[in-house]
Design a protein around this motif. Structure first.
Motif, mmCIF file in Angstrom:
data_model
loop_
_atom_site.group_PDB
_atom_site.id
_atom_site.type_symbol
_atom_site.label_atom_id
_atom_site.label_comp_id
_atom_site.label_asym_id
_atom_site.label_seq_id
_atom_site.Cartn_x
_atom_site.Cartn_y
_atom_site.Cartn_z
ATOM 1 N N ASN A 1 0.940 -1.321 -0.020
ATOM 2 C CA ASN A 1 0.100 0.190 -0.047
ATOM 3 C C ASN A 1 0.768 1.313 0.006
ATOM 4 O O ASN A 1 0.410 2.223 -0.670
ATOM 5 C CB ASN A 1 -0.829 -0.032 1.301
ATOM 6 N N LYS A 2 2.079 1.153 0.570
ATOM 7 C CA LYS A 2 3.004 2.496 0.667
ATOM 8 C C LYS A 2 3.506 2.543 -0.644
ATOM 9 O O LYS A 2 3.534 3.745 -1.030
ATOM 10 C CB LYS A 2 4.307 2.210 1.691
ATOM 11 N N MET A 3 3.819 1.564 -1.473
ATOM 12 C CA MET A 3 4.258 1.726 -2.635
ATOM 13 C C MET A 3 3.075 2.199 -3.609
ATOM 14 O O MET A 3 3.555 3.146 -4.723
ATOM 15 C CB MET A 3 4.553 0.334 -3.205
ATOM 16 N N ARG A 4 2.174 2.009 -3.454
ATOM 17 C CA ARG A 4 1.019 2.732 -4.582
ATOM 18 C C ARG A 4 0.744 4.096 -4.553
ATOM 19 O O ARG A 4 0.698 4.746 -5.443
ATOM 20 C CB ARG A 4 -0.487 2.200 -3.979
ATOM 21 N N GLY A 5 1.470 4.687 -3.683
ATOM 22 C CA GLY A 5 1.598 6.117 -3.419
ATOM 23 C C GLY A 5 2.858 6.915 -3.937
ATOM 24 O O GLY A 5 3.237 8.113 -3.937
ATOM 25 N N GLN A 6 3.841 6.048 -4.509
ATOM 26 C CA GLN A 6 4.981 6.285 -4.927
ATOM 27 C C GLN A 6 5.270 6.140 -6.300
ATOM 28 O O GLN A 6 4.712 5.480 -7.204
ATOM 29 C CB GLN A 6 6.206 5.321 -4.345
ATOM 30 N N ASN A 7 6.004 7.110 -6.970
ATOM 31 C CA ASN A 7 6.524 7.258 -8.433
ATOM 32 C C ASN A 7 7.879 7.714 -8.310
ATOM 33 O O ASN A 7 8.298 8.853 -8.050
ATOM 34 C CB ASN A 7 5.530 7.994 -9.250
ATOM 35 N N ASN A 8 8.675 6.971 -9.130
ATOM 36 C CA ASN A 8 10.365 7.442 -9.038
ATOM 37 C C ASN A 8 10.721 8.245 -10.076
ATOM 38 O O ASN A 8 12.006 8.453 -10.379
ATOM 39 C CB ASN A 8 11.348 6.092 -8.817
ATOM 40 N N TYR A 9 9.870 8.741 -10.948
ATOM 41 C CA TYR A 9 10.414 9.411 -12.156
ATOM 42 C C TYR A 9 10.947 10.749 -11.912
ATOM 43 O O TYR A 9 11.891 10.846 -12.364
ATOM 44 C CB TYR A 9 8.730 9.720 -13.010
ATOM 45 N N ASP A 10 10.366 11.476 -10.822
ATOM 46 C CA ASP A 10 11.363 12.459 -10.499
ATOM 47 C C ASP A 10 12.578 12.459 -9.984
ATOM 48 O O ASP A 10 13.692 12.926 -10.298
ATOM 49 C CB ASP A 10 10.572 13.509 -9.377
ATOM 50 N N GLN A 11 12.778 11.274 -9.277
ATOM 51 C CA GLN A 11 14.149 10.972 -8.910
ATOM 52 C C GLN A 11 14.930 10.627 -10.054
ATOM 53 O O GLN A 11 16.087 10.720 -10.002
ATOM 54 C CB GLN A 11 14.043 10.102 -7.627
ATOM 55 N N VAL A 12 14.419 9.622 -10.944
ATOM 56 C CA VAL A 12 15.185 9.168 -12.001
ATOM 57 C C VAL A 12 15.598 10.544 -12.594
ATOM 58 O O VAL A 12 17.002 10.858 -13.125
ATOM 59 C CB VAL A 12 14.575 8.251 -12.855
ATOM 60 N N ARG A 13 14.642 11.467 -13.101
ATOM 61 C CA ARG A 13 15.073 12.635 -13.855
ATOM 62 C C ARG A 13 16.406 13.457 -13.080
ATOM 63 O O ARG A 13 17.303 13.887 -13.735
ATOM 64 C CB ARG A 13 14.070 13.783 -13.878
ATOM 65 N N ASP A 14 16.107 13.394 -11.652
ATOM 66 C CA ASP A 14 17.084 14.458 -11.080
ATOM 67 C C ASP A 14 18.489 13.558 -10.669
ATOM 68 O O ASP A 14 19.654 14.042 -10.871
ATOM 69 C CB ASP A 14 16.479 14.664 -9.599
#
Length: 452
Positions: free
Chosen positions: A172-185
């Motif tokens: 459930n914690k993962m459902r609210g996550q998206n790593n795209y911003d971290q990948v970009r940065d």
């Protein structure tokens, strides 16, 4: 040009294909001819500001001049020469520069896939399918390959490492996550090219001399992937007598590349790279943590961390390569009679490549290499190292030396203003020597003080 295919590698270097590939494993690079000489180097060694014209040969005309080497076609490049109709020297100095930058990679387009919730639902559904259960790792499974965090949460619950409620809380914690911003940065950057060029030429009616200096810095779309190029070209052509021309051309090119970038993470979109404090979030990559924690005396191994993070991997290695190209050619052109000339030319080309790949002991690559090479006594839990702690250094070097001698007779004359006769005859000899050197891998290497 029709039939000419063009592409670029990750460093922006062009690749051309004139004729199709006859087999799956075949390579079809065309022959490159610069100012009348075939060269072993690629387009990377050419200063684009020095090019006057390019001719593509892809039929019998190519074979008639260049023989079997032209089986994949020929790209003929003619460089610029200063021109003047005056007996007094005419000096020109040109400077050009540009900076080109591109936006970061569009992850929504490049990694186009379903939403995070849909991906997680799909993984949960597949985990409980009958065919999937046969491949679920147990706490007796050592190597698992790369598995997603959802899969591992369900696996831990399946093996009783955590409860079903704890697994569901993780998911459930993962459902609210998206790593795209971290990948970009953290993994991506704006691709850019910065180029500066100076061209100095001196010309009279009987002689022309040109010197060009090029600096080019390129950044690729991934962080820590970049290159710098320095290029010097010298060209001279002199009419010694009315019946004799002399020419000499020289090129020196140095390219330095940084290949340390990781690229895209290869991770699920809900797997974050760092936490709110900027610390690396580690993931099981090849080895199952539940097995290691239960069955392996981790405290006795040199590296207790068996997990992986792509940002840490990128920042903890230094993968570099460089190449040096030196090329010089000289020759005479004898003007025998109207329409008939004889060329006698020679060219020497040297190409040297070096690679220097250093991995610190913070990389997953080194940690797992040293750990898995160790001898573990299962009865006493004693661990004996077979590789020393510390970084790993891999190096290699290669060098090509090519000497070309060429003599050619050219006849081109028009009779009675309507009959044209053209003929070419020549002989060429090429001595190509290649040497490759592989250095033993250095274990326990410290790049800060260059010691083992």
């Amino acid at each position: 040009s029709p039939g000419l295919a063009y592409s670029q590698d990750v460093y922006g270097n062009p690749t051309f294909q004139i004729r199709g590939i006859s087999t799956f494993a075949a390579s079809a690079p065309p022959l490159i001819v610069i100012d009348g000489f075939p060269v072993e180097s690629t387009f990377e060694s050419i200063n684009p500001n020095d090019v006057e014209n390019i001719t593509v040969l892809k039929d019998a005309a190519a074979a008639s001049i260049w023989g079997a080497k032209s089986a994949n076609g020929v790209i003929v490049i003619t460089t610029k020469n200063a021109k003047s109709n005056s007996d007094k020297p005419v000096v020109n100095v040109d400077y050009s520069a540009f900076y080109k930058v591109s936006p970061k990679l569009d992850l929504d387009y490049t990694l186009s896939h379903a939403s995070v919730d849909d991906i997680i639902d799909y993984e949960v559904n597949n985990f409980y399918k009958e065919w999937a259960n046969a491949s679920i790792p147990t706490d007796a499974t050592t190597s698992i390959g790369r598995r997603t965090s959802v899969y591992l949460a369900l696996t831990d619950a399946y093996n009783g490492v955590i409860s079903d409620a704890e697994a569901q809380a993780r998911i459930n914690k993962m459902r609210g996550q998206n790593n795209y911003d971290q990948v970009r940065d953290l993994l991506l950057q704006n691709a850019s090219t910065h180029q500066q060029n100076v061209n100095i030429s001196i010309a009279t009616r009987r002689s022309s001399t040109a010197l060009s200096l090029l600096y080019q810095a390129d950044k690729q779309i991934y962080k820590d992937r970049d290159s710098k190029k320095y290029n010097i070209n010298f060209r001279n052509k002199t009419e010694v007598f009315k019946w004799l021309d002399f020419s000499v051309n020289g090129t020196l090119n140095y390219t330095d590349r940084n290949n340390s970038g990781y690229g895209l993470s290869g991770m699920a979109p809900y797997e974050m790279l760092v936490d709110e404090n900027g610390d690396y979030i580690k993931y099981d990559y090849s080895y199952y943590s539940a097995y290691l924690n239960k069955n392996v005396p981790l405290e006795n191994f040199p590296y207790q961390d068996w997990q992986f993070n792509p940002v840490e991997e990128m920042r903890s290695r230094n993968l570099r390569s460089n190449s040096i190209l030196g090329r010089v050619n000289t020759g005479f052109t004898f003007k025998i009679i109207d329409g008939l000339t004889i060329d006698a030319k020679a060219q020497y080309e040297m190409l040297m490549n070096r690679s220097h790949n250093y991995y610190s002991d913070k990389t997953y690559y080194v940690r797992t290499m040293v750990n898995t090479a160790a001898t573990w006594d299962h009865d006493t839990n004693e661990v004996v190292l077979n590789l020393p702690e510390g970084g790993v250094l891999d190096q290699s070097r290669s060098q090509s030396n090519v000497l070309t001698l060429r003599a050619q007779a050219n006849f081109n004359r028009t009779f009675a203003d309507k009959h044209n006769v053209a003929a070419v005859a020549g002989i060429e000899t090429i001595d190509n020597e290649y040497q490759g050197f592989g250095y033993p891998t250095t274990y326990g290497y410290n790049e800060n003080d260059l010691s083992v």
